[in-house]
Scaffold this active site. Sequence first.
Site, PDB file in Angstrom:
ATOM      1  CG  ASP A  14     -20.613   9.971   8.344  1.00 39.76           C
ATOM      2  OD1 ASP A  14     -19.788   9.048   8.274  1.00 39.76           O
ATOM      3  OD2 ASP A  14     -20.741  10.703   9.346  1.00 39.76           O
ATOM      4  CD  GLU A  57     -20.204   4.946   8.499  1.00 41.19           C
ATOM      5  OE1 GLU A  57     -19.049   4.622   8.837  1.00 41.19           O
ATOM      6  OE2 GLU A  57     -20.704   6.057   8.768  1.00 41.19           O
TER       7      GLU A  57
END
Length: 645
Positions: A359, A388
């Site tokens: 993330d 990400e």
Amino acid sequence: MKRLLILSLFLFTMTITMTAAKKTKQKTTVTRIDPTDWYVGMKNPSVQLFVYGKGIRDAESVTTDYPGVVIDSLVRLDSPNYLLVYLNLKNAQPGTMKLTFQVKNDKGKVKSEVVPYQLKAREKSGASRKGFDISDVLYLLMPDRFAQGPHHQSQLPGMRAYKEDRSAPSLRHGGDLEGLQQHLDYFNDLGVTALWFTPILENDSPDMMSWSTYHGYACTDYYRVDPRFGSNAEYRQLIDACHKKGLKVVMDMIFNHCGFEHPWVADIPAKDWFNLSGWLEQAKGTSDTRGTDFLQTSYKLTPVLDPYTSEVDLRETTEAWFVNTMPDFNQNNPHLMRYLIQNSIWWIETADIDGIRMDTYPYAFRKPMAQWMKELNDEYPNFNTVGETWVTQPAYTAAWQKDSKLSDINSYLKTVMDFSFQEKIDSATHEITDNWWRGYNRLYNSFCYDYLYPNPSSVMAFLDNHDTDRFLRDGQDAQALKQGLALLLTVRRIPQLYYGTEIMMNGTKAVTDGHVRKDFPGGFPGDTHNCFTAEGRTKAEQDMFTFISRLLHWRQGNEVISKGSMKQFIPYQGIYVVARQYQGRTAVTIINGTRKNVVMDAKRYVELTRGNRKAGQALDIPTQERYDLTKDLPLKPRQVLVLEY
């Protein structure tokens, strides 16, 4: 005499019991060790034991006589309640090691405290762990919103205040791992090959109408599955069941921040453990430790690579907090980074996961994250991690991929997320394709920069995810979705689908993120609409399910897609054509980007059919109809074909 004997035995038993009880009540200094156990035979034999306990920092010594184990160093942090013990396990064998801590009690006397610690054998070598790649299709789902098992408890003791309310988009809905495991056949029927769950680790923060941690991104224990989802053992059981069904599992991890109720927030290990941790110090003892006096990130990632960036812009990206309920880690602290690196290795070894999704990747500091990826690649050369990287320019995304020549720091990150594709496919499918920039010209103009990527086949593309509006928003444009899916599943990318796309789930973030994270129909008790079965789907839902399922099953093991070259044609008269070719086989995706009838000129695309008799009987995978590509091809408004010959 008999009564006297009985009385004597009773008193003797009571004496033993009271002595045992007294011993049981004796407080131990060591209350916890992370990781909970470790593995021998790693390429890097060093391991950090993060020891918790009141006053444990001041332990006079830590020793062990376990064969092959060497205690390299002790690190004493700012907080008195943590101690780092660095071990070298190069010559160690599996077994239970005993660590002896020499600690002072409340009266200042030194006592020995013996703590067992398990060293395990690895189930398989690092090189034998195969991660996801372009041959896979990842299915992203949120465990809280997908399905609930029959043994679910709506309120678990020991957890902070929370509420399960399916009518509230921002509260917990009660999905769990057991519910997921009940529906593994559904994923096989659909045709996906890998499952990516949003984080399943403990998020023990009190829920509020304006804030809930059902999403999993505010971790409070990096070594524990959230009990509301299940246990660590049940997580491993689910993964084993997935593997038996031919499904890989990708674990969502967060190194950028943690939840406010993580023990490290109440008792900060070191002054530089968090970014801007001075705010935390000021907040201690107040009634509301979340407050508002903190620096929030700008959410702009460009300063990380911008050659002209200012100090303030870079600081607002990498040091500022994501939100005021998730304190921001300082990955430049080597002991914190060692903890996080070990955590990812522990889950690979313990749970047998097949990949990691990291993330908010660029929000963390670049060099420590590169160190993490290099260590993972060295230990697991065939494993895969996707980061990400939310910027919509291909040059930015490409710079984050392993071995990129666009960056002065090698990230060692094998897979990056293609937000350029997501943005442009969203526009293209809702516009009229003209002769210059609009419609599918946007996709053409994005793919033409693939030369920037060291490995375009290791880029993840998607139509939508849990952080974006759903592709269909609040509408039901099935033809636009079919065009987007056809392109997603045939171009040179690792595709990711968002749960419910196959049944045309829609929603926008206009009110709350919860509207793009609705429950999957049929996954919860009392659902009258069950989309896990063909009988339970509407005609429109079944039509979309059939369309995507045929493409997914055709894609499995198809080397034209996983190994083939890619060729695209500039959109001409509103028609966009992308071809994949491998060892004499061809797959062609043809999209009419207009709302009118058009004719595809066979002569313009003759290089795809020249000398190939099979082109006259090309099979459209979704409809199973035959088309002749050697002749001009009429196309209906917004028609899409995926032809193989």
